[in-house]
Design a protein around this motif. Structure first.
Motif, short mmCIF file in Angstrom:
data_model
loop_
_atom_site.label_atom_id
_atom_site.label_comp_id
_atom_site.label_asym_id
_atom_site.label_seq_id
_atom_site.Cartn_x
_atom_site.Cartn_y
_atom_site.Cartn_z
N UNK A 18 0.83 -1.19 0.00
CA UNK A 18 0.00 0.00 0.00
C UNK A 18 0.87 1.24 0.00
N UNK A 19 0.25 2.41 -0.12
CA UNK A 19 1.03 3.66 -0.14
C UNK A 19 1.81 3.84 1.16
N UNK A 20 3.00 4.43 1.05
CA UNK A 20 3.85 4.70 2.20
C UNK A 20 4.07 6.20 2.33
N UNK A 21 4.32 6.70 3.54
CA UNK A 21 4.57 8.13 3.71
C UNK A 21 5.79 8.62 2.93
N UNK A 22 6.77 7.75 2.73
CA UNK A 22 7.98 8.12 1.98
C UNK A 22 8.59 6.85 1.40
N UNK A 23 9.35 7.01 0.34
CA UNK A 23 10.03 5.88 -0.29
C UNK A 23 11.38 5.69 0.40
N UNK A 24 11.42 4.82 1.41
CA UNK A 24 12.66 4.66 2.16
C UNK A 24 13.72 3.91 1.36
N UNK A 25 13.31 3.16 0.32
CA UNK A 25 14.32 2.57 -0.56
C UNK A 25 15.08 3.66 -1.32
N UNK A 26 14.35 4.71 -1.75
CA UNK A 26 15.03 5.85 -2.38
C UNK A 26 15.93 6.55 -1.37
N UNK A 27 15.47 6.65 -0.12
CA UNK A 27 16.33 7.21 0.93
C UNK A 27 17.63 6.41 1.05
N UNK A 28 17.51 5.07 1.02
CA UNK A 28 18.70 4.24 1.23
C UNK A 28 19.70 4.42 0.10
N UNK A 29 19.22 4.55 -1.13
CA UNK A 29 20.13 4.77 -2.25
C UNK A 29 20.84 6.12 -2.11
N UNK A 30 20.07 7.14 -1.75
CA UNK A 30 20.66 8.47 -1.58
C UNK A 30 21.65 8.49 -0.41
N UNK A 31 21.29 7.83 0.68
CA UNK A 31 22.17 7.77 1.84
C UNK A 31 23.47 7.06 1.49
N UNK A 32 23.38 5.97 0.75
CA UNK A 32 24.59 5.24 0.36
C UNK A 32 25.52 6.13 -0.46
N UNK A 33 24.98 6.90 -1.37
CA UNK A 33 25.80 7.81 -2.17
C UNK A 33 26.48 8.86 -1.29
N UNK A 34 25.73 9.38 -0.33
CA UNK A 34 26.31 10.38 0.57
C UNK A 34 27.41 9.78 1.44
N UNK A 35 27.20 8.57 1.93
CA UNK A 35 28.22 7.91 2.75
C UNK A 35 29.51 7.71 1.95
N UNK A 36 29.36 7.23 0.72
CA UNK A 36 30.53 6.93 -0.10
C UNK A 36 31.26 8.19 -0.55
N UNK A 37 30.62 9.35 -0.48
CA UNK A 37 31.25 10.61 -0.88
C UNK A 37 31.88 11.33 0.32
N UNK A 38 31.76 10.77 1.52
CA UNK A 38 32.21 11.44 2.74
C UNK A 38 33.45 10.75 3.29
N UNK A 39 34.63 11.39 3.24
CA UNK A 39 35.84 10.71 3.72
C UNK A 39 35.87 10.51 5.22
N UNK A 40 35.24 11.40 6.00
CA UNK A 40 35.30 11.29 7.46
C UNK A 40 34.43 10.15 7.99
N UNK A 41 33.40 9.78 7.24
CA UNK A 41 32.45 8.78 7.74
C UNK A 41 33.09 7.40 7.84
N UNK A 42 34.25 7.21 7.21
CA UNK A 42 34.94 5.92 7.30
C UNK A 42 35.41 5.62 8.72
N UNK A 43 35.37 6.60 9.60
CA UNK A 43 35.77 6.37 11.00
C UNK A 43 34.68 5.66 11.79
N UNK A 44 33.50 5.51 11.23
CA UNK A 44 32.46 4.73 11.90
C UNK A 44 32.85 3.26 11.98
N UNK A 45 32.36 2.60 12.99
CA UNK A 45 32.54 1.16 13.10
C UNK A 45 31.73 0.42 12.03
#
Length: 429
Positions: free
Chosen positions: A112-139
């Motif tokens: 059914x309809x969802x408030x937001x497309x969280x799969x689209x969020x996940x793709x966008x988030x992945x791109x942002x993570x891979x473009x951020x050099x500092x985020x590699x310090x996360x566990x």
């Protein structure tokens, strides 16, 4: 009773495996392939099957983060494995490989309809993570959770949690607990990255070695009001909100009717492990739908978009292949670590013992159950109550656990496991 264990004090480096940083095990090297949002095309799924057959042991393990593991690999295969995963679009950045832990509501938009497309969020988030050099310090254990409002992902208490709301906004919190920030949904992926950066800043400021939010003492956890100020400074309107909605339930196996005359199939891997033959049947089934798979954090797979009239026969074929296709099955919400002979620390062949126990169990047992070969409890469930079956070297210790307590502890020999586990799984208090 008090908490069975305190948050671990991290004294060494993060040894969490990745796709090219392999983990040595008794049955060969282990690789963990991150799948942000659990998303796979059928061609990517086919590439994983080929890698397992040609380099590994012919199986794929599904993890509690919605990722996939390959076992039985040669120690020196990291270069070839990484190259082939990159060609398949499964390794966009080697530097960021282990921080791409993103779980998303697997049924979003399918029932059914969802408030937001969280799969689209996940793709966008992945791109942002891979473009951020500092985020590699996360566990490699830090988890981002994207919930479409049903509460299934929030129940996992991800380190950074985003929950979609019906008014075009999202609720942002740490570990899905306490207060939240209300932000525009369009900025949700960028806000998640900023929240993770704030965690890293606070960890540096306090000298903490914590890998996850829950490992920080209460006085050292990042303050949401300060995070709100940082978000506002970055052009993301943020305001305090009420506590997040109550956690929801995991995706159950079975048919998932949806809009437009389409039905999704939801199945679970028995004890989280599939042969490449079973895996192939899944991605070949996906060709009749949207051509994609969604791996769930409950060691399952959702196949979206099949014609409604063809879906029951397709589900029956997957059941015939040995997958869990009904919530009434005793195998539903049952898991186990690798155990012997793959893990040197395990005190038992927990998968064999678990399979023998479940084969004798009645259907419809409400509590999840997880078998562990040692005190580390690798891959154990996150959030909620579950039956902990722990190998001791002289039988199994059974208890009901959650994040803070342990009750109903009993130790039994392996021969008496089925009855004791069934009793624990049907305990309501």
């Amino acid at each position: 009773m008090p908490a069975p264990s305190d948050p671990p004090a991290r004294t060494g480096g993060d040894r969490c495996p990745g796709a090219v940083r392999l983990h040595p095990a008794d049955d060969g090297a282990l690789a963990r392939v991150r799948l942000p949002g659990g998303l796979l095309t059928n061609r990517q799924a086919e590439a994983l099957a080929r890698l397992s057959d040609e380099l590994g042991d012919g199986h794929l393990d599904l993890t509690s983060r919605g990722n996939v593991q390959l076992r039985g690999l040669p120690e020196a295969c990291g270069g070839e494995l990484g190259s082939r995963l990159h060609e398949a679009g499964l390794l966009p950045s080697e530097r960021h490989d282990r921080v791409r832990n993103v779980a998303a509501s697997p049924l979003c938009g399918l029932d059914g309809p969802a408030p937001a497309d969280v799969q689209a969020w996940s793709r966008a988030l992945d791109q942002l993570l891979c473009a951020n050099p500092d985020i590699t310090k996360l566990s490699g254990r830090f988890l981002f959770g994207l919930d479409d409002g049903r509460g299934d992902i929030a129940a996992l208490a991800p380190d950074v949690t985003l929950i979609a709301t019906d008014d075009g906004h999202a609720l942002l919190s740490y570990a899905a607990t306490g207060s939240c920030l209300r932000i525009p949904a369009a900025h949700a992926p960028r806000a998640a990255v900023l929240a993770a950066e704030w965690f890293l800043d606070e960890r540096r400021r306090t000298g903490s070695t914590a890998w996850r939010i829950a490992e920080l003492p209460a006085g050292q956890r990042p303050r949401l009001d300060v995070l709100g100020q940082r978000l506002t400074a970055e052009g993301i309107a943020a305001e305090p909100a009420q506590s997040a909605p109550q956690p929801g339930v995991p995706t159950a196996p079975g048919l998932v009717p949806g809009p437009g005359g389409r039905t999704a199939l939801s199945v679970t891997a028995p004890l989280g492990r599939l042969s490449t033959g079973q895996w192939r049947q899944l991605y070949e089934t996906a060709i009749a739908g949207t051509g994609e798979l969604r791996v769930t954090p409950w060691r399952g797979v959702v196949v979206p978009g099949l014609p409604a009239d063809a879906a029951p026969a397709r589900l029956a074929a997957l059941a015939e292949a040995g997958l869990v296709t009904s919530a009434d099955s005793a195998w539903h919400r049952a898991g186990a670590c690798a155990g012997r002979p793959g893990c040197a620390k395990s005190l038992a062949d927990v998968r064999a013992d678990a399979a023998a126990c479940l084969a004798r169990s009645a259907p419809g047992q409400p509590l999840p159950v997880y078998w562990s070969g040692c005190e580390r409890r690798c891959g154990r469930p996150g959030g909620g109550r579950w039956v902990d079956v722990l190998a001791t070297g002289d039988g199994y210790r059974i208890a009901i656990r959650d994040n803070t307590t342990e009750t109903a502890r009993v130790t039994v020999p392996a021969a008496d496991l089925a009855g004791a586990v069934a009793t624990a799984r049907t305990t309501t208090r």
